[in-house]
Design a protein around this motif. Structure first.
Motif, short mmCIF file in Angstrom:
data_model
loop_
_atom_site.label_atom_id
_atom_site.label_comp_id
_atom_site.label_asym_id
_atom_site.label_seq_id
_atom_site.Cartn_x
_atom_site.Cartn_y
_atom_site.Cartn_z
N GLY A 264 0.94 -1.20 -0.06
CA GLY A 264 0.07 0.05 -0.12
C GLY A 264 0.99 1.12 -0.08
N LEU A 265 2.02 1.38 0.92
CA LEU A 265 2.49 2.46 0.88
C LEU A 265 3.20 2.97 -0.23
CD1 LEU A 265 4.26 2.57 4.57
CD2 LEU A 265 2.43 4.08 3.69
N LYS A 270 3.88 5.53 -5.46
CA LYS A 270 3.87 5.58 -6.95
C LYS A 270 3.05 6.43 -7.62
CE LYS A 270 6.04 3.90 -10.59
NZ LYS A 270 7.69 3.97 -10.88
N LEU A 271 1.84 6.49 -6.98
CA LEU A 271 0.71 7.38 -7.86
C LEU A 271 1.16 8.73 -7.76
CD1 LEU A 271 -2.36 5.46 -6.56
CD2 LEU A 271 -1.59 5.55 -9.16
N ALA A 272 1.51 9.10 -6.35
CA ALA A 272 2.05 10.48 -6.04
C ALA A 272 2.99 10.84 -6.89
CB ALA A 272 2.37 10.73 -4.50
N SER A 273 4.07 10.24 -7.26
CA SER A 273 5.18 10.37 -7.85
C SER A 273 4.78 10.73 -9.54
CB SER A 273 6.11 9.22 -8.02
OG SER A 273 7.22 9.45 -9.08
N GLY A 289 -10.63 7.98 8.29
CA GLY A 289 -9.85 6.84 8.63
C GLY A 289 -8.17 6.73 8.34
N ILE A 290 -7.64 5.75 8.63
CA ILE A 290 -6.09 5.74 8.73
C ILE A 290 -5.71 5.58 7.22
CG2 ILE A 290 -6.02 3.15 9.00
CD1 ILE A 290 -3.68 5.59 10.64
N GLY A 291 -6.58 4.82 6.45
CA GLY A 291 -6.15 4.72 5.08
C GLY A 291 -5.75 6.16 4.29
N TYR A 292 -6.59 6.79 4.43
CA TYR A 292 -6.59 8.45 3.98
C TYR A 292 -5.50 9.05 4.74
CZ TYR A 292 -10.90 7.62 1.53
OH TYR A 292 -11.79 6.89 0.69
N GLU A 293 -4.85 9.01 5.92
CA GLU A 293 -3.86 9.56 6.46
C GLU A 293 -2.46 8.87 6.06
OE1 GLU A 293 -4.41 9.29 10.84
OE2 GLU A 293 -6.57 9.78 10.86
N LEU A 294 -2.68 7.68 5.61
CA LEU A 294 -1.46 7.11 5.07
C LEU A 294 -1.35 7.41 3.69
CD1 LEU A 294 -1.76 3.44 6.65
CD2 LEU A 294 0.07 5.18 7.19
#
Length: 333
Positions: A264-265, A270-273, A289-294
């Motif tokens: 996931g990380l 990769k998407l952000a890049s 939720g934690i997913g959006y924070e991560l």
């Protein structure tokens, strides 16, 4: 004329002659010998080979070289050199340990006049030549091993993932021996899958096709090395790479080609890049939720040039060490 031969001529003693041990590589096509090797073979008074099935023999005989199939002792070779004669011994795959040990023993005795002794490599391994050994070993394993002969791409997929993670771990540990071994394990996965692919009834391909494809890709994506483009910084190289890759893939979205099955990380980074490199302004989705924070944390790490997966693994390893300390477990060595 060498010093030993000159001395022999002045003293009236017969010249001691010359022994040439000719070695070849089985990774080079038979008959492709160096010029010094061909010269030695043509000038020799006697050419010997203990292996009648040596792959070089048909080519030597076709070239007019008379080869005697024999495995003489060191004493017999010295006798054959008498009178200044040259004897060439075409070494077998195992070398000629009995002959070389015998010659060393005679030389050390001090009781005989030794001929010139020369080791002449007739063909050399090029860089990467041992990969041919790997391909041959894989061919045999695929044909003869009850387990390997039944494996499929799907069945082996999990091992590719495991080996990749073990490679990463060896890099992070800084263990050079482990790094070499894990690189070999990853390479095995590539060769294994390529060997299986040869048997596909509809779309077969071989390890040569795999290698040829990546060679063509590397050349095309490095126009600053193999073409007329210029790149003096890593950023310019990356720009070349991304441009040629986009031309090759003809993708309609920057997200095309991003494997969604990766951790996931790594996926978030990769998407952000891709978004940052493309100059797009895409806000993070709203959500609890934690997913959006991560997701936001991974994107921030990528923007700073930090691999979030590696950073989290490093922190987790430190945590693991703290747990072992709390347990009273001795530190790893």
């Amino acid at each position: 004329m060498n010093t030993t031969s000159a001395h022999a001529s002045r003293s009236g003693a017969p010249a001691p002659g010359r022994v040439v041990l000719l070695t070849t590589s089985h990774r080079v096509a038979p008959g492709l010998l160096s010029w010094p090797a061909w010269q030695a073979l043509r000038e020799a008074d006697l050419v010997l080979c203990a292996d009648g099935a040596h792959p070089q023999l048909p080519y030597l005989r076709e070239a007019g070289i008379a080869v005697e199939e024999a495995a003489p002792s060191a004493e017999e070779v010295l006798d054959a050199c008498a009178g200044g004669r040259t004897v060439v011994v075409v070494a077998t795959g195992e070398g000629e340990p009995a002959l070389t040990d015998g010659l060393a023993r005679l030389a050390g005795s001090g009781r005989v006049t030794m001929p010139e002794l020369e080791l002449l490599p007739a063909s050399y391994d090029l860089p990467g030549a041992r990969l041919l050994d790997l391909v041959q070993v894989m061919d045999r394993i695929r044909a003869e091993c009850p387990w390997s002969s039944r494996q499929t791409h799907e069945g082996l997929a999990k091992y590719a993932i495991e080996e990749a993670y073990e490679l990463v771990e060896s890099i992070e540990d800084g263990d050079r021996d482990e790094l070499r071994e894990e690189l070999g394990d990853v390479l095995l996965q590539v060769v294994f899958h390529a060997r299986i692919a040869e048997e596909d009834p509809e779309e077969p391909f071989s390890v040569d096709d795999v290698a040829g494809g990546i060679v063509a890709k590397l050349i095309h994506r490095h126009p600053h090395v193999f073409g007329d483009e210029t790149a003096t910084t890593p950023e310019e190289v990356k720009a070349h790479w991304l441009r040629t890759k986009a031309e090759e893939k003809r993708r309609v979205s920057v997200t095309d080609g991003v494997p969604l099955g990766q951790p996931g990380l790594a996926l978030a980074a990769k998407l952000a890049s891709r978004v940052r490199t493309a100059g797009l302004d895409v806000p993070f989705p709203k959500g609890e939720g934690i997913g959006y924070e991560l997701l936001a944390l991974a994107a921030r790490a990528e923007a700073r040039g930090v691999d979030p997966e590696a950073a989290l693994r490093a922190a987790a390893r430190t945590y693991r060490d703290a747990i072992r300390t709390a347990e009273g477990v001795p530190e790893r060595t």
